[in-house]
Design a protein around this motif. Structure first.
Motif, PDB file in Angstrom:
ATOM      1  N   LEU A  88       0.832  -1.204   0.000  1.00  0.00           N
ATOM      2  CA  LEU A  88       0.000   0.000   0.000  1.00  0.00           C
ATOM      3  C   LEU A  88       0.863   1.249   0.000  1.00  0.00           C
ATOM      4  N   PHE A  89       1.913   1.204   0.827  1.00  0.00           N
ATOM      5  CA  PHE A  89       2.820   2.347   0.908  1.00  0.00           C
ATOM      6  C   PHE A  89       3.424   2.627  -0.457  1.00  0.00           C
ATOM      7  N   ALA A  90       3.921   1.568  -1.105  1.00  0.00           N
ATOM      8  CA  ALA A  90       4.509   1.743  -2.428  1.00  0.00           C
ATOM      9  C   ALA A  90       3.466   2.288  -3.406  1.00  0.00           C
ATOM     10  N   LEU A  91       2.258   1.747  -3.298  1.00  0.00           N
ATOM     11  CA  LEU A  91       1.183   2.199  -4.190  1.00  0.00           C
ATOM     12  C   LEU A  91       0.911   3.688  -4.016  1.00  0.00           C
ATOM     13  N   VAL A  92       0.816   4.096  -2.748  1.00  0.00           N
ATOM     14  CA  VAL A  92       0.552   5.512  -2.473  1.00  0.00           C
ATOM     15  C   VAL A  92       1.658   6.380  -3.057  1.00  0.00           C
ATOM     16  N   LEU A  93       2.903   5.942  -2.868  1.00  0.00           N
ATOM     17  CA  LEU A  93       4.024   6.721  -3.381  1.00  0.00           C
ATOM     18  C   LEU A  93       3.938   6.870  -4.907  1.00  0.00           C
ATOM     19  N   VAL A  94       3.612   5.750  -5.569  1.00  0.00           N
ATOM     20  CA  VAL A  94       3.592   5.773  -7.025  1.00  0.00           C
ATOM     21  C   VAL A  94       2.383   6.551  -7.548  1.00  0.00           C
ATOM     22  N   ALA A  95       1.234   6.375  -6.883  1.00  0.00           N
ATOM     23  CA  ALA A  95      -0.006   6.905  -7.447  1.00  0.00           C
ATOM     24  C   ALA A  95      -0.331   8.335  -7.048  1.00  0.00           C
ATOM     25  N   SER A  96       0.247   8.860  -5.976  1.00  0.00           N
ATOM     26  CA  SER A  96      -0.206  10.185  -5.525  1.00  0.00           C
ATOM     27  C   SER A  96      -0.116  11.289  -6.567  1.00  0.00           C
ATOM     28  N   PRO A  97       0.981  11.377  -7.340  1.00  0.00           N
ATOM     29  CA  PRO A  97       0.989  12.479  -8.312  1.00  0.00           C
ATOM     30  C   PRO A  97      -0.022  12.268  -9.425  1.00  0.00           C
ATOM     31  N   LEU A  98      -0.518  11.032  -9.556  1.00  0.00           N
ATOM     32  CA  LEU A  98      -1.549  10.793 -10.559  1.00  0.00           C
ATOM     33  C   LEU A  98      -2.904  11.250 -10.047  1.00  0.00           C
ATOM     34  N   VAL A  99      -3.037  11.277  -8.725  1.00  0.00           N
ATOM     35  CA  VAL A  99      -4.295  11.747  -8.138  1.00  0.00           C
ATOM     36  C   VAL A  99      -4.263  13.259  -7.938  1.00  0.00           C
ATOM     37  N   PHE A 100      -3.147  13.725  -7.358  1.00  0.00           N
ATOM     38  CA  PHE A 100      -2.991  15.170  -7.161  1.00  0.00           C
ATOM     39  C   PHE A 100      -2.094  15.692  -8.261  1.00  0.00           C
ATOM     40  N   THR A 101      -2.695  16.094  -9.357  1.00  0.00           N
ATOM     41  CA  THR A 101      -1.869  16.338 -10.531  1.00  0.00           C
ATOM     42  C   THR A 101      -1.317  17.751 -10.654  1.00  0.00           C
ATOM     43  N   ASN A 102      -1.890  18.724  -9.929  1.00  0.00           N
ATOM     44  CA  ASN A 102      -1.410  20.074 -10.227  1.00  0.00           C
ATOM     45  C   ASN A 102      -0.013  20.304  -9.682  1.00  0.00           C
ATOM     46  N   ASN A 103       0.600  21.310 -10.225  1.00  0.00           N
ATOM     47  CA  ASN A 103       2.008  21.585  -9.961  1.00  0.00           C
ATOM     48  C   ASN A 103       2.335  21.710  -8.492  1.00  0.00           C
ATOM     49  N   LEU A 104       1.488  22.468  -7.787  1.00  0.00           N
ATOM     50  CA  LEU A 104       1.741  22.690  -6.366  1.00  0.00           C
ATOM     51  C   LEU A 104       1.734  21.361  -5.617  1.00  0.00           C
ATOM     52  N   SER A 105       0.769  20.507  -5.971  1.00  0.00           N
ATOM     53  CA  SER A 105       0.684  19.225  -5.271  1.00  0.00           C
ATOM     54  C   SER A 105       1.924  18.392  -5.480  1.00  0.00           C
ATOM     55  N   VAL A 106       2.385  18.326  -6.736  1.00  0.00           N
ATOM     56  CA  VAL A 106       3.553  17.484  -6.990  1.00  0.00           C
ATOM     57  C   VAL A 106       4.761  18.038  -6.245  1.00  0.00           C
ATOM     58  N   THR A 107       4.886  19.359  -6.224  1.00  0.00           N
ATOM     59  CA  THR A 107       5.981  19.952  -5.466  1.00  0.00           C
ATOM     60  C   THR A 107       5.895  19.553  -3.997  1.00  0.00           C
ATOM     61  N   MET A 108       4.676  19.662  -3.470  1.00  0.00           N
ATOM     62  CA  MET A 108       4.515  19.306  -2.057  1.00  0.00           C
ATOM     63  C   MET A 108       4.802  17.842  -1.814  1.00  0.00           C
ATOM     64  N   LEU A 109       4.346  16.985  -2.738  1.00  0.00           N
ATOM     65  CA  LEU A 109       4.601  15.560  -2.552  1.00  0.00           C
ATOM     66  C   LEU A 109       6.092  15.277  -2.538  1.00  0.00           C
ATOM     67  N   ALA A 110       6.809  15.954  -3.434  1.00  0.00           N
ATOM     68  CA  ALA A 110       8.261  15.759  -3.460  1.00  0.00           C
ATOM     69  C   ALA A 110       8.873  16.163  -2.124  1.00  0.00           C
ATOM     70  N   GLN A 111       8.435  17.323  -1.618  1.00  0.00           N
ATOM     71  CA  GLN A 111       8.988  17.785  -0.342  1.00  0.00           C
ATOM     72  C   GLN A 111       8.604  16.852   0.794  1.00  0.00           C
ATOM     73  N   MET A 112       7.410  16.261   0.690  1.00  0.00           N
ATOM     74  CA  MET A 112       6.992  15.337   1.742  1.00  0.00           C
ATOM     75  C   MET A 112       7.904  14.120   1.792  1.00  0.00           C
ATOM     76  N   GLY A 113       8.253  13.621   0.593  1.00  0.00           N
ATOM     77  CA  GLY A 113       9.145  12.462   0.574  1.00  0.00           C
ATOM     78  C   GLY A 113      10.451  12.761   1.295  1.00  0.00           C
ATOM     79  N   ILE A 114      11.017  13.921   0.992  1.00  0.00           N
ATOM     80  CA  ILE A 114      12.272  14.316   1.623  1.00  0.00           C
ATOM     81  C   ILE A 114      12.081  14.431   3.133  1.00  0.00           C
ATOM     82  N   ALA A 115      10.971  15.079   3.505  1.00  0.00           N
ATOM     83  CA  ALA A 115      10.734  15.304   4.933  1.00  0.00           C
ATOM     84  C   ALA A 115      10.533  13.992   5.677  1.00  0.00           C
TER      85      ALA A 115
END
Lengths: 256, 430, 344
Positions: free
Chosen positions: B20-47
């Motif tokens: 599930l964790f892997a799925l969430v990681l792979v699929a989140s930018p497909l669900v939250f597609t706008n630029n701000l979201s992807v930026t935030m997702l990237a920062q979340m991974g780092i954090a």
């Protein structure tokens, strides 16, 4: 053949106060020694000196012929000496099983390994299960140590102490705070788990002492005033004086 | 780290959770597609990597550090210098492996500084980490070749040979790199908790003195944990260097260290997944909350204070406590109390928030006029009505909240006693 | 020569200010085991209270009232928050004060704004306490107060006159700090409560066991400690600058002072404060680097060495990190601190 544990003229001062004033003691391997004495005599201090909690001001402590005074507790433990504590000193947020397993890890050579998984360490897990059975806590395997009853925690304390397989075991008032029935069961437990080991235990309960010990060391005011078989100690005039104020006739001493 | 509540029958659940964790990681930018979201997702991974590495010290080892940003930050600096070296053709490492450079840097500095730092424990350890952090930060202003002075060091992540066509130009590509590292690092850090060193580290946290008497050198255990934590911190830093393409002195600053501490604690230091929650909250707070209101640091501080006082196990512990209640089938008894608690809390906070917003508006934006929008309503900072209104709302909410809280406390303890009885019953039935 | 004297006095005054702060911190730590992360925040609050109060009631009344107010706030915080967290252990206590430091900074900015505020010292303290005049012909002399302009310049171009004033605010800072030091010493050694506190410095559990109303004593000690910080704040704020960043600038230094001096040792805190204060003040004023030293000594250096960043660093550039360097050195060579008595 050297003694399992030997103290040679051990002294300890705290500031200007002399707490241990020249203790000489020689314990043979496999002997069970009860250390008794009035409160404040220095029994726990002796244990702390032997186990390395702090070092003596002077004198030597020898474990199987090797000097251990001023060594760190972990060095002494690795050389084959374990101790328990009067105030239960276990790992509260770990389960009973984890407590015991931590205590066996070094003796099985796993040291600071971070490349093996605990679940895969067959010998560690088997030994831990053995210990669980020995101290009768197998039903409480996954209970957090902080949630055990007092007697169960004392049992776990013993378990953690003997887990590493040390040959010399020091037990500091193991039955402190227990009821009569708990005490007698506990003494049986101690006898069972320390078969073949050298045992030193600080005790106040004379019944326990006479039932468990091969030899008794009487510590008064920082010195060992007698170290002999229970019967001899019972009849020892100095001991009688220390406990009762003056030598007494045979019939009045020793009972409880 | 021993989880407080073990789900015994769910051993197959382990595979489910990680998938599930892997799925969430792979699929989140497909669900939250706008630029701000992807930026935030990237920062979340780092954090997530950074906070988990921090919790290795705090939650697993009982070591409170005020200077974790030193290791993430130095990892960032080294990674960006390496990146520039790759761009200049001096270094032939694929960009994908640059975070490892960061990791090795973090590890190296942890070896160097950790020896001094881990000599003490407890409060003194905390003060030492603070001093070392200040030392490094002050040095960053002195050595401008390495630290780039005021402007920092910039780089271009499109460097060297493309990796199977991936240049790391677009943010989404960087996101997937981060996601990959996040998955691997989280797995490794979890694995660490299941090793002898990991468990002995927990023992050191619980009773450092006793550990010495079972054959372990406590300081050595702490030192090793410090080094491993530094490695993962450096990886987070390296990823950040690639993500932002610029590294400035604030990455080693006290504010960053404080943020790691605050959010890891908020998420929950006593459970492995707590810092993951904390990391996600951290990015949401820094990116979204800071836009929403100027008072966000104040709110953050207050939330933190309340957490320390009333829920020191963090959000993770709150989740687990309620999960336990649910497992014993008692959740329906308490949801009404929760509702009451929630509604009254919202009323009270709305009133307090309105007043705080008005004060901030007066302080900072008075040039923009007298009105400020709050939760859909327009408040006039100059009108007494707004002030009295907000105060009234807050005080009413406060009173009702106190009533709701008492009811909740009653319900909760009743449920807890029921659960204890049930546990005892199950134990004796064995 | 006058540079040395003035710098020495400046350094001493800064060191004494650090001591005012670190003594409160040490007292709180020794009695309660809590390292008050927000101690510098109370310092800042003291400065701001002093600023507002001196606008209402004048500087001298504010000097008395502001610290009392700050102490009351501290006592209130202890009662409401710290006491609740006390049973959880020392780490949560530290965390709570950490959270408080965040909140205080935000509240201060909320109430007084994000820029520095004007907090001038009172009339009496605005000029110099004394001036050192170094006359190349007549030698060194001292003039009380500010030296008149004529004395600072010479008609003859061959004679050099340098006037070094010593600000009265600094002198006042030293005076208050010394008074505080003396009263603290008297309190600790001559009164009963002082005896209790002295005992608690090394044996807090025993003091508890002896039956003193520990929660109330805690509240008083925390209030007193933060009050001292508030007093330092009034003085520091009027001498230096009163702004939201003032807590951060002095905050980490006092923790270094406390660790370097030895956790729980008041005399250690004194020694460390003076040492760090003097050394840092001197360092900031000295523009020597390794290169200038080499030049003075007549050493020839290679071109590479001359370009080296380390060699080019002047002492004044290094000054900010000196306290932390101290910290690391002490921890390596003398982990108990200069005069430490307790091992944590």
């Amino acid at each position: 053949m050297s003694y399992a544990l030997e103290l040679q003229d051990v002294r300890k001062n705290f500031g200007k106060t002399e707490i241990i004033r020249g203790v000489n003691l020689a314990v043979n391997a496999g002997e069970r020694v009860a250390v008794i004495g009035p409160n404040g005599a220095g029994k726990s201090t002796l244990f702390n000196l032997i186990s390395g909690r702090f070092g003596p001001t002077s004198g030597e402590i020898l474990l199987n012929g090797q000097a251990i005074q001023n060594k760190t507790p972990y060095e002494i433990n690795r050389m084959g000496l374990s101790r328990s504590f009067q105030i239960t000193n276990i790992f509260p947020k770990l389960s009973v099983f984890e407590n015991l397993r931590c205590a066996v890890l070094w003796s099985l050579g796993y040291k600071y390994s971070f490349f093996k998984f605990l679940s895969g360490l067959k010998d560690a897990n088997e030994r831990t299960d053995e210990l669980l059975d020995m101290i009768h806590l197998d039903k409480k395997r996954d209970v957090l140590a902080v949630n055990l009853t007092y007697a169960e925690q004392r049992a776990l304390e013993i378990g953690v102490t003997i887990a590493g397989g040390s040959d010399v075991i020091l037990l500091d008032e193991p039955t402190a705070g227990m009821s009569k029935s708990e005490t007698s069961r506990f003494i049986q437990l101690i006898k069972d788990v320390t078969v073949g080991k050298t045992l030193l235990t600080v005790e106040h309960d004379m019944g326990v002492v006479f039932g468990l010990a091969d030899k008794i060391a009487v510590v008064v005011y920082g010195e060992v005033i007698a170290f002999d078989t229970p019967e001899a100690v019972r009849a020892n005039a100095k001991v009688q004086e220390a406990y009762l104020g003056s030598p007494v006739a045979d019939s009045q001493v020793g009972g409880h | 780290m021993a989880a407080v509540y073990k789900f015994k029958p769910y051993n197959v659940g382990r595979w489910v959770i990680w998938s599930l964790f892997a799925l969430v990681l792979v699929a989140s930018p497909l669900v939250f597609t706008n630029n701000l979201s992807v930026t935030m997702l990237a920062q979340m991974g780092i954090a997530i990597i950074a906070c988990l590495s921090y919790n290795m010290l705090l939650g697993q080892g009982g070591m409170l550090s005020f200077g974790h940003a030193v290791y993430t930050g130095l990892g960032s600096y080294m990674a960006i210098h390496a990146l520039n070296a790759v761009s200049a053709g001096q270094l032939n490492i694929p960009v994908s492996l640059l975070p490892i450079v960061g990791g090795l840097t973090g590890m190296g500095f942890a070896i160097l500084l950790g020896w001094v730092t881990t000599r003490k424990s407890g409060t003194t350890f905390a003060m030492i980490t603070l001093g070392v952090a200040e030392l490094v930060f002050a040095m960053s202003l002195m050595f401008s070749e390495f630290f780039g002075g005021e402007a920092g060091v910039s780089g271009n992540r499109v460097a060297g040979q493309p990796f199977f066509g991936i240049t790391y130009g677009p943010q989404i590509q960087v996101y997937y790199l981060i996601a990959a590292y996040t998955f691997v690092c989280v797995a490794l850090m979890y694995a660490f908790t299941q090793t002898p060193l990991g468990r002995i580290l927990n023992a050191v946290r619980d009773n450092p003195e006793r550990v010495e008497f079972i054959g372990y050198n406590t300081q050595r255990v702490r030192y090793m944990a410090f080094i491993i934590s530094g490695f993962f911190a450096g990886i987070a830093g390296g990823l950040a260097a690639l993500n932002f393409e610029i590294v400035t002195a604030e990455v080693v600053g006290a504010a960053r260290s404080g943020a790691y501490l605050l959010f890891t604690f908020l998420g929950g230091a006593t459970f492995f997944f707590g810092p993951i929650i904390g990391a996600i909250l951290m990015i949401i707070a820094f990116v979204l909350l800071s836009e929403l209101t100027k008072a966000w640091l104040l709110y953050l501080g207050l939330v933190f204070l309340f957490m320390v006082m009333y829920a020191p196990g963090g959000i993770a512990s709150l989740i687990m406590m309620n999960l336990r209640v649910a497992m014993f089938g008692k959740l329906r008894q308490i949801w009404a109390s929760y509702l009451g608690l929630g509604v009254t809390a919202i009323v009270m906070l709305a009133g307090a928030g309105a007043m705080i917003e008005m004060v901030y508006h007066l302080q900072l934006n008075s040039a923009l006029g007298d009105t400020v929008k709050f939760m859909g309503a327009t408040l006039n900072t100059k009108s007494l009505d707004s002030w009295f209104g907000s105060a009234f709302v807050m005080l009413t909410g406060l009173g009702l909240f106190e009533l709701a809280r008492r009811q909740f406390a009653r319900d909760w303890s009743e449920i807890q006693t029921d659960i204890e009885k049930e546990i005892k019953r199950r134990e004796t039935a064995l | 020569m006058e540079f040395f004297i003035i710098s020495m006095l400046n350094g001493l005054s800064y060191g004494l200010l650090l001591f005012m702060l670190s003594s409160g911190l040490t007292l709180i730590f020794s009695m309660m085991g809590v390292l008050n992360f927000a101690h510098a925040s109370f310092y800042m609050v003291g400065a701001y209270f002093g600023h507002t109060l001196s606008n209402w009631i004048g500087f001298w009344p504010a000097l008395i009232v502001a610290p009392l107010l700050v102490g009351a706030c501290g006592a209130l915080f202890e009662r409401v928050t710290l006491r609740k967290v006390h049973p959880f252990g020392h780490v949560p206590e530290l965390l709570v004060t950490f959270g408080l430091s965040y909140v205080v900074v935000e509240l201060v900015q909320l109430l007084w704004g994000r820029t520095a505020v004007e907090f001038p010292p009172p009339e009496i303290l605005r000029s110099s306490a004394f001036t050192l005049i170094n006359h190349s012909a007549n030698g060194l002399s001292v003039v009380w107060g500010a030296a008149p302009v004529e004395m600072c310049s010479a008609a003859d171009a061959a004679i050099r006159v340098v006037c070094s004033p010593f600000p009265a605010t600094r002198g006042f800072m030293m005076l208050v700090a010394l008074l505080m030091l003396v009263s603290l010493w008297l309190l600790l050694t001559r009164t009963r409560i002082g005896l209790v506190i002295q005992a608690a410095l090394t044996h807090p559990e025993m003091v508890e066991a002896l039956g003193h109303n520990v929660p109330r004593v805690f509240m008083l000690v925390f209030g007193a400690g933060t009050g001292l910080a508030g007093l330092a704040g009034v003085i520091g704020g009027s001498t230096f600058v009163t702004e939201p960043a003032m807590a951060a600038t002095v905050g980490s230094v006092i923790f270094v002072v406390v660790v370097v001096g030895g956790m729980g040792s008041l005399s250690g805190a004194f020694l460390a404060s003076i040492l760090i204060g003097v050394i840092q003040t001197f360092a900031v004023a000295i523009d020597y680097s390794f290169l200038t030293l080499a030049k003075d000594m007549g050493w020839a250096l290679s071109a590479a060495t001359q370009e080296n960043t380390f060699a080019k660093l002047t002492l004044s550039q290094v000054a900010p990190i000196l306290p932390y360097l101290f910290l690391v050195l002490i921890l390596i060579f003398r982990p108990k601190g200069l005069l430490g008595t307790r091992e944590t």
